[in-house]
Scaffold this motif. Structure first.
Motif, PDB file in Angstrom:
ATOM      1  N   TYR A 150       0.818  -1.214   0.000  1.00 55.13           N
ATOM      2  CA  TYR A 150       0.000   0.000   0.000  1.00 55.13           C
ATOM      3  C   TYR A 150       0.852   1.263   0.000  1.00 55.13           C
ATOM      4  O   TYR A 150       1.771   1.400   0.795  1.00 55.13           O
ATOM      5  CB  TYR A 150      -0.884   0.046   1.252  1.00 55.13           C
ATOM      6  CG  TYR A 150      -2.135  -0.798   1.194  1.00 55.13           C
ATOM      7  CD1 TYR A 150      -2.449  -1.578   0.091  1.00 55.13           C
ATOM      8  CD2 TYR A 150      -3.007  -0.807   2.275  1.00 55.13           C
ATOM      9  CE1 TYR A 150      -3.598  -2.342   0.068  1.00 55.13           C
ATOM     10  CE2 TYR A 150      -4.155  -1.571   2.255  1.00 55.13           C
ATOM     11  CZ  TYR A 150      -4.455  -2.338   1.150  1.00 55.13           C
ATOM     12  OH  TYR A 150      -5.593  -3.091   1.141  1.00 55.13           O
ATOM     13  N   GLN A 250      -5.383   0.343  -3.900  1.00 54.87           N
ATOM     14  CA  GLN A 250      -6.073  -0.774  -3.245  1.00 54.87           C
ATOM     15  C   GLN A 250      -7.027  -1.464  -4.213  1.00 54.87           C
ATOM     16  O   GLN A 250      -7.144  -2.684  -4.204  1.00 54.87           O
ATOM     17  CB  GLN A 250      -6.830  -0.273  -2.016  1.00 54.87           C
ATOM     18  CG  GLN A 250      -5.912   0.436  -1.051  1.00 54.87           C
ATOM     19  CD  GLN A 250      -6.579   0.711   0.275  1.00 54.87           C
ATOM     20  OE1 GLN A 250      -7.707   0.339   0.527  1.00 54.87           O
ATOM     21  NE2 GLN A 250      -5.852   1.373   1.148  1.00 54.87           N
ATOM     22  N   THR A 311     -13.473  -0.259   4.939  1.00 53.56           N
ATOM     23  CA  THR A 311     -13.372   0.885   5.843  1.00 53.56           C
ATOM     24  C   THR A 311     -12.698   2.088   5.198  1.00 53.56           C
ATOM     25  O   THR A 311     -12.561   3.118   5.831  1.00 53.56           O
ATOM     26  CB  THR A 311     -12.578   0.513   7.105  1.00 53.56           C
ATOM     27  OG1 THR A 311     -11.273   0.103   6.696  1.00 53.56           O
ATOM     28  CG2 THR A 311     -13.238  -0.598   7.866  1.00 53.56           C
ATOM     29  N   ALA A 312     -12.266   1.955   3.932  1.00 51.11           N
ATOM     30  CA  ALA A 312     -11.531   3.063   3.323  1.00 51.11           C
ATOM     31  C   ALA A 312     -12.446   4.171   2.824  1.00 51.11           C
ATOM     32  O   ALA A 312     -11.966   5.152   2.277  1.00 51.11           O
ATOM     33  CB  ALA A 312     -10.656   2.569   2.177  1.00 51.11           C
ATOM     34  N   GLY A 313     -13.747   4.047   3.012  1.00 47.43           N
ATOM     35  CA  GLY A 313     -14.652   5.096   2.576  1.00 47.43           C
ATOM     36  C   GLY A 313     -15.278   4.739   1.254  1.00 47.43           C
ATOM     37  O   GLY A 313     -14.639   4.863   0.216  1.00 47.43           O
ATOM     38  N   MET A 314     -16.519   4.293   1.289  1.00 46.99           N
ATOM     39  CA  MET A 314     -17.216   3.884   0.074  1.00 46.99           C
ATOM     40  C   MET A 314     -18.685   4.228   0.271  1.00 46.99           C
ATOM     41  O   MET A 314     -19.179   4.151   1.384  1.00 46.99           O
ATOM     42  CB  MET A 314     -17.104   2.356  -0.073  1.00 46.99           C
ATOM     43  CG  MET A 314     -16.350   1.868  -1.261  1.00 46.99           C
ATOM     44  SD  MET A 314     -16.442   0.082  -1.332  1.00 46.99           S
ATOM     45  CE  MET A 314     -15.129  -0.404  -0.237  1.00 46.99           C
ATOM     46  N   HIS A 385     -11.664  -5.565  10.818  1.00 51.44           N
ATOM     47  CA  HIS A 385     -10.665  -5.197   9.831  1.00 51.44           C
ATOM     48  C   HIS A 385      -9.362  -4.819  10.528  1.00 51.44           C
ATOM     49  O   HIS A 385      -9.381  -4.144  11.554  1.00 51.44           O
ATOM     50  CB  HIS A 385     -11.185  -4.024   9.006  1.00 51.44           C
ATOM     51  CG  HIS A 385     -10.243  -3.583   7.927  1.00 51.44           C
ATOM     52  ND1 HIS A 385      -9.839  -4.430   6.931  1.00 51.44           N
ATOM     53  CD2 HIS A 385      -9.616  -2.410   7.707  1.00 51.44           C
ATOM     54  CE1 HIS A 385      -9.001  -3.771   6.134  1.00 51.44           C
ATOM     55  NE2 HIS A 385      -8.843  -2.558   6.584  1.00 51.44           N
ATOM     56  N   ASN A 386      -8.242  -5.248   9.956  1.00 54.22           N
ATOM     57  CA  ASN A 386      -6.932  -4.919  10.535  1.00 54.22           C
ATOM     58  C   ASN A 386      -6.687  -5.517  11.902  1.00 54.22           C
ATOM     59  O   ASN A 386      -5.777  -5.092  12.603  1.00 54.22           O
ATOM     60  CB  ASN A 386      -6.729  -3.410  10.656  1.00 54.22           C
ATOM     61  CG  ASN A 386      -6.303  -2.832   9.353  1.00 54.22           C
ATOM     62  OD1 ASN A 386      -5.781  -3.564   8.512  1.00 54.22           O
ATOM     63  ND2 ASN A 386      -6.510  -1.549   9.167  1.00 54.22           N
ATOM     64  N   PRO A 454      -4.514  -5.225  17.062  1.00 56.01           N
ATOM     65  CA  PRO A 454      -4.304  -4.940  15.640  1.00 56.01           C
ATOM     66  C   PRO A 454      -3.195  -5.793  15.046  1.00 56.01           C
ATOM     67  O   PRO A 454      -2.306  -6.258  15.754  1.00 56.01           O
ATOM     68  CB  PRO A 454      -3.907  -3.465  15.623  1.00 56.01           C
ATOM     69  CG  PRO A 454      -3.353  -3.197  16.971  1.00 56.01           C
ATOM     70  CD  PRO A 454      -3.969  -4.182  17.927  1.00 56.01           C
ATOM     71  N   ARG A 455      -3.268  -6.009  13.705  1.00 55.70           N
ATOM     72  CA  ARG A 455      -2.229  -6.800  13.061  1.00 55.70           C
ATOM     73  C   ARG A 455      -1.065  -5.910  12.613  1.00 55.70           C
ATOM     74  O   ARG A 455      -1.187  -4.695  12.584  1.00 55.70           O
ATOM     75  CB  ARG A 455      -2.810  -7.571  11.867  1.00 55.70           C
ATOM     76  CG  ARG A 455      -3.380  -6.702  10.782  1.00 55.70           C
ATOM     77  CD  ARG A 455      -4.133  -7.507   9.731  1.00 55.70           C
ATOM     78  NE  ARG A 455      -3.225  -8.109   8.755  1.00 55.70           N
ATOM     79  CZ  ARG A 455      -3.518  -8.253   7.460  1.00 55.70           C
ATOM     80  NH1 ARG A 455      -4.695  -7.853   6.994  1.00 55.70           N
ATOM     81  NH2 ARG A 455      -2.676  -8.802   6.635  1.00 55.70           N
ATOM     82  N   ARG A 456       0.052  -6.549  12.253  1.00 55.14           N
ATOM     83  CA  ARG A 456       1.247  -5.869  11.748  1.00 55.14           C
ATOM     84  C   ARG A 456       1.859  -4.880  12.733  1.00 55.14           C
ATOM     85  O   ARG A 456       2.400  -3.858  12.334  1.00 55.14           O
ATOM     86  CB  ARG A 456       0.951  -5.148  10.437  1.00 55.14           C
ATOM     87  CG  ARG A 456       0.677  -6.096   9.284  1.00 55.14           C
ATOM     88  CD  ARG A 456       0.555  -5.347   7.973  1.00 55.14           C
ATOM     89  NE  ARG A 456       0.176  -6.243   6.880  1.00 55.14           N
ATOM     90  CZ  ARG A 456      -0.374  -5.845   5.747  1.00 55.14           C
ATOM     91  NH1 ARG A 456      -0.600  -4.579   5.537  1.00 55.14           N
ATOM     92  NH2 ARG A 456      -0.676  -6.712   4.813  1.00 55.14           N
ATOM     93  N   ILE A 457       1.748  -5.131  14.034  1.00 55.12           N
ATOM     94  CA  ILE A 457       2.358  -4.269  15.048  1.00 55.12           C
ATOM     95  C   ILE A 457       3.200  -5.171  15.954  1.00 55.12           C
ATOM     96  O   ILE A 457       2.699  -6.183  16.445  1.00 55.12           O
ATOM     97  CB  ILE A 457       1.288  -3.585  15.924  1.00 55.12           C
ATOM     98  CG1 ILE A 457       0.176  -2.982  15.081  1.00 55.12           C
ATOM     99  CG2 ILE A 457       1.934  -2.563  16.843  1.00 55.12           C
ATOM    100  CD1 ILE A 457       0.449  -1.638  14.513  1.00 55.12           C
TER     101      ILE A 457
END
Ligand code: HEM
Ligand SMILES: [Cu+2]
Lengths: 530, 189
Positions: A150, A250, A311-314, A385-386, A454-457
C-alpha cells in the motif's frame, strides 16, 4: 482399448546429466520436481521468518528486533509463502500430474516450461537480498509494507520496495508462462476420448486457475509498475499531493488479490476430491456440480475485490454490492463442501496419511470459509478489519486450506513419483502434530482479534499476553513438526518399500496405470479413454 | 521406417504446431489483460466521477469563505475515522456528525492515540460520499494536509476547520467524510 503411437520428442533423446540436466531439462517430471523442491525450501525459509515474528510477540514490548525489521519480516514472509511456496507447489503438481492424468507424453510447451521455473530462484533472491544488503549498510532492508504494497508507505520506502517490485515482475512472468503451458496442454494434449467433461478434477481446478492468472497477474504487474514510476519517475498515480489516489492502488491490488486467493486454492479443490474418492472407494459425488461450482467461484472472484477495504470510505450502495457479492461466493463453495462430504458418505473409508490430511482439511478450511463470511459483513468488518481476526481467518484458508491441502497431495502422489512408500507412521504423527499445533496457534488469534489486537504491530497491550504466549509456543511446535515432513520426504526419495503401480487400493485415473516411478517419457503409447 | 511410425511422426509435428499456435493466441490474451490493467486507471477515475465512489476533496487549504451563508438549508456532515494496518494508532472523530448551513465555518476535532511505544508517522487520506458533493467540502485547516507524527503513547487532538460551499447541489443533504490513516515514513531528522 486401442492405442495411438506417439514418437519421442527429438530433443529428449540424449539427456545431459548433473547440473546441466536440471538447467536445461524440458521434461515435465524433472521440472515438476524442481518446482516442488523449490517450494519446500521456500516454505522452510518463510517459516523461519515467521518464527522470528512469533518470538517477538511472545511478550509485549520490544525484545528481539526493531519495529522496522519486524515489518520487513511480515511482508517478506507473506510474499514468500504465497508466491514462492504455495504457488510453485501447485505448479509443481501440475507439471508432474497433468500429463499423467490426461494421458499426454509431456507438457505442450516444454521449453517455456523450463524458463518458467528458472525465473523463480532469481525472484527469491530479489526478495531476500535486501536483508543481506542492509547488513553491509546498503539500503534499509526489505519491503516493510506487508505483502499488499500500500502507498504511501510503498512510495516512500527504501530500495527493499524496488527489489520486491522486480521480484513480483519475475514471479508474474513465470506464472503467466506456466499458465499458458497448462492451458495449451489441457486443450491440445488430452488422450483420445477424454472430453473436457471427463477431465480429472485436478485438471479442471488448474484450467480455471490458469485463466485467472493470465487475466489478473497483468493487473498486479501494472499496479506495481505504477508504484515504480511514482517512486522514481515523478508520476503521481497514487500520491494524493500530486492529484493521484492511494485508494486506487487498493482497487488495483485487490482486483488481482482476491482472485489470487482462489488461484492458490483451486488446484487443491481439484485433487482433494480425488483423494477422497480413492480412500472412500467410491466414485466422486457430483462431478458436474463441482466443475460448475469451480467456474462460478472463478467468475465471482473477480467482482468482489473491495471487501478488503470496506473501511476506506465507500458509498453505501457500493458497500452493499461488495458485501452481497462476496457472500454469494459461499453458495458454490457450499456446493463443493457438500460434494466432498457426500463423496465420503457410506464409503469404505480408510485413513492413510493423505486421507487424514484431506479430511482434516475439509474441517479446517471450513472454519476459514465461515470466518470469511463474518468478515464479509460490512458492519462486523468495521470492527474486525486490521485485527488478528483477519490474520486467523486467512491462515485457516491459506495454511489449512492451502499448505495442508498440498501436504495431502504430497503424501498421495509421493509413492507414484518416487516409486517408494513413505513412512506411514511418521506421516500420521506429522498430521496430528500439524493439525493440533495449527489450531493452537490460530484459535487464540481469533480471540485476540475480537478483543481488538491490531495486526502488523510488533508490540501490544499487556492484556493480550497470555493468548500470544500460547500462540507463539504452538507456532514453534508447528514449525518444528514440519521437519518430520522433510525427513519423511527425503527418506522416501532415497528408498523404502517398493510402491505398486496402483499404490492405493481405490485409486482411479490414468496416472495409476503407469509404473511407479513412471518412465522418463510418460505414455509413449497414448491411452484411449472410453 | 515403417509407414505407421511415419504417420505418427507427422501427427506429432502437427501437434507441435498446434501447440505453438494456441500458445501465441494466449499471448494475445495476456496483451489484452495488460491493456486492460492500464485502462483501469482512467476507468477508475471515470467510475469515481460517475458513481461518486471515493469522492476526492481538494486536499489543500481553501481561503476563508467569502461566500454568504445560505440560511435556507441545512446539511449534515458525518465523520468516520479508520486506521490502516501497520499503523499502531487509534483514531476517531470526537463528534460523529455536525449539522450546519452552507457557508458556515465549523471546527471538529479528531483524536489520535499512538498505542505503541515507538514514534510513528501517519498520513490521513480523505474520502467523501456522495461524490458529487466532494468538491464543495472546503477545508481551511486540516491534519490531513501533512504527515502527522506521534510519539509512543502520545494522544493528539487533530482539528479540521471547513465549510460547505453554497454551490453544493441542493439534493445533497447528508455527506460523509471519512479519513483513513495510512502508515507513512517518518521524516529523517
Ligand atoms: C467464503 C469464503 C471467503 C470469504 C467470504 C472471505 C472474506 C474475506 C474478507 C471480507 C476479508 C477482508 C477482511 C479485512 O481485511 O477486514 C478477507 C481477508 C482475507 N482472506 Fe478471505 N474470504 C473467504 C475465503 C478466503 C480464501 C479461500 C482465502 C485464501 C485462499 C482467503 C484469504 C484471505 C486473505 C489472505 C485475506 C487477508 C488479506 C490481507 O489483508 O493481507 N479468504 N476475506
Ligand atoms: Cu478477498
Amino acid at each position: 482399448m486401442s492405442t495411438t503411437t506417439i514418437t519421442h520428442d527429438e530433443e529428449h533423446h540424449d539427456h545431459p546429466t548433473g547440473i546441466m540436466r536440471w538447467l536445461t531439462t524440458t521434461n515435465h517430471k524433472d521440472i515438476g520436481t524442481m518446482y516442488l523442491t523449490f517450494s519446500l525450501i521456500m516454505f522452510l525459509v518463510g517459516g523461519a521468518m515467521v518464527l522470528g515474528i512469533r518470538a517477538e510477540l511472545f511478550q509485549p514490548g520490544l525484545q528481539l528486533m526493531k519495529p522496522e525489521f519486524y515489518n520487513q519480516l511480515i511482508g517478506v514472509h507473506a510474499l514468500i509463502m504465497i508466491f514462492s511456496a504455495l504457488m510453485p507447489a501447485a505448479t509443481g503438481f501440475a507439471n508432474w500430474m497433468i500429463p499423467l492424468q490426461i494421458g499426454a507424453p509431456d507438457m505442450a510447451l516444454p521449453r517455456l516450461n523450463n524458463w518458467g521455473f528458472w525465473l523463480l530462484p532469481p525472484s527469491a533472491i530479489l526478495l531476500t537480498l535486501p536483508f543481506t544488503l542492509a547488513l553491509f549498510g546498503i539500503g534499509d532492508g526489505a519491503i516493510a509494507t506487508g505483502w499488499t504494497f500500500y502507498p504511501p508507505l510503498s512510495v516512500q520506502g527504501g530500495i527493499g520496495v524496488d527489489f520486491a517490485i522486480f521480484a513480483v515482475h519475475l514471479l508474474g512472468i513465470s506464472s503467466v508462462m506456466g499458465s499458458i503451458n497448462i492451458i495449451v496442454t489441457l486443450f491440445n494434449m488430452r488422450a483420445p476420448g477424454m472430453t473436457l467433461m471427463k477431465m480429472p478434477m485436478f485438471a479442471w481446478g488448474w484450467l480455471i486457475t490458469a485463466f485467472l492468472l493470465v487475466a489478473t497477474i497483468p493487473v498486479l504487474a501494472g499496479a506495481v509498475t505504477m508504484l515504480l514510476t511514482d517512486r522514481h519517475f515523478g508520476t503521481h498515480f497514487f500520491s494524493a499531493a500530486g492529484g493521484g489516489d492511494p485508494i486506487m492502488f487498493q482497487h488495483l491490488f485487490w482486483f488481482f488479490g482476491h482472485p489470487e486467493v482462489y488461484i492458490l486454492l483451486l488446484p487443491v479443490w481439484g485433487f482433494i476430491p480425488q483423494i477422497l474418492q480413492t480412500f472412500s472407494r467410491k466414485p466422486m459425488y457430483g462431478y458436474k456440480a463441482q466443475v460448475y461450482s469451480l467456474w462460478a467461484i472463478g467468475a465471482l472472484s473477480v467482482v468482489v475485490w473491495a471487501h478488503h477495504f470496506f473501511t476506506a470510505g465507500m458509498p453505501v450502495p457500493a458497500l452493499l454490492y461488495f458485501m452481497y457479492s462476496t457472500m454469494a461466493i459461499s453458495l458454490p463453495l457450499a456446493v463443493l463442501f457438500f460434494c466432498w462430504i457426500k463423496t465420503m458418505w457410506r464409503g469404505s473409508m480408510t485413513f492413510e496419511t493423505p486421507m487424514l490430511f484431506a479430511v482434516g482439511w475439509i474441517i479446517l478450511f471450513g472454519i476459514g470459509g465461515l470466518t470469511g463470511l463474518v468478515l464479509a459483513d460490512v458492519a462486523a468488518d468495521a470492527q474486525y478489519h486490521n485485527s488478528y481476526f483477519v490474520v486467523a481467518h486467512f491462515h485457516y484458508t491459506l495454511f489449512a486450506g492451502g499448505i495442508m491441502g498440498i501436504m495431502a497431495g504430497v503424501y498421495y502422489w509421493l509413492p507414484k513419483m518416487t516409486g517408494h512408500m513413505y513412512n506411514e507412521k511418521l506421516g500420521k504423527v506429522h498430521f496430528w502434530l500439524t493439525a493440533i499445533a495449527f489450531n493452537m496457534t490460530f484459535i487464540p488469534q481469533f480471540f485476540l482479534g475480537l478483543a481488538g489486537m491490531p495486526r502488523r504491530i510488533p508490540d501490544y497491550a499487556i492484556q493480550f499476553t497470555e493468548f500470544n504466549e500460547i500462540s507463539t509456543i504452538a507456532a514453534f511446535a508447528l514449525g518444528f513438526s514440519q521437519l518430520l515432513f522433510v525427513y519423511n520426504i527425503v527418506m522416501c526419495v532415497k528408498g523404502g518399500k517398493k510402491a505398486t503401480d496402483k499404490v492405493w487400493e481405490g485409486a482411479v485415473g490414468l496416472e495409476w496405470t503407469l509404473s511407479s516411478p513412471p518412465p522418463y517419457h510418460s505414455f509413449t503409447e497414448q491411452p484411449t479413454v472410453n | 521406417m515403417s509407414v505407421e511410425s511415419n504417420e505418427a511422426e507427422i501427427a506429432s509435428s502437427k501437434l507441435k504446431l498446434a501447440n505453438k499456435k494456441l500458445g501465441l493466441k494466449m499471448l494475445w490474451f495476456v496483451a489484452g489483460a495488460i491493456a486492460f490493467s492500464i485502462a483501469l486507471v482512467p476507468f477508475y477515475n471515470l467510475m469515481c466521477s460517475i458513481t461518486g465512489l471515493n469522492g476526492k476533496t481538494d486536499n489543500s487549504a481553501s481561503s476563508i469563505a467569502k461566500a454568504k451563508v445560505d440560511n435556507t438549508r441545512l446539511v449534515t456532515v458525518e465523520f468516520v475515522g479508520s486506521v490502516m494496518s501497520g499503523l499502531g494508532w487509534n483514531f476517531y472523530p470526537k463528534q460523529s456528525s455536525i449539522t450546519l448551513h452552507p457557508g458556515q465555518i465549523a471546527t471538529v476535532l479528531f483524536e489520535a492515540k499512538n498505542i505503541t511505544s515507538q514514534e510513528l508517522a501517519g498520513q490521513a487520506v480523505p474520502s467523501v460520499t456522495p461524490g458529487e458533493g466532494a468538491v464543495n467540502l472546503k477545508k481551511i485547516e486540516c491534519f490531513c494536509f501533512q504527515k502527522q507524527t506521534l510519539k509512543g503513547g502520545e494522544v493528539k487532538e487533530m482539528p479540521l476547520r471547513f465549510f460547505i460551499d453554497p454551490a453544493l447541489p441542493p439534493e445533497v443533504k447528508v455527506m460523509t467524510l471519512s479519513y483513513s490513516f495510512f502508515p507513512a515514513v517518518e521524516e529523517k531528522k
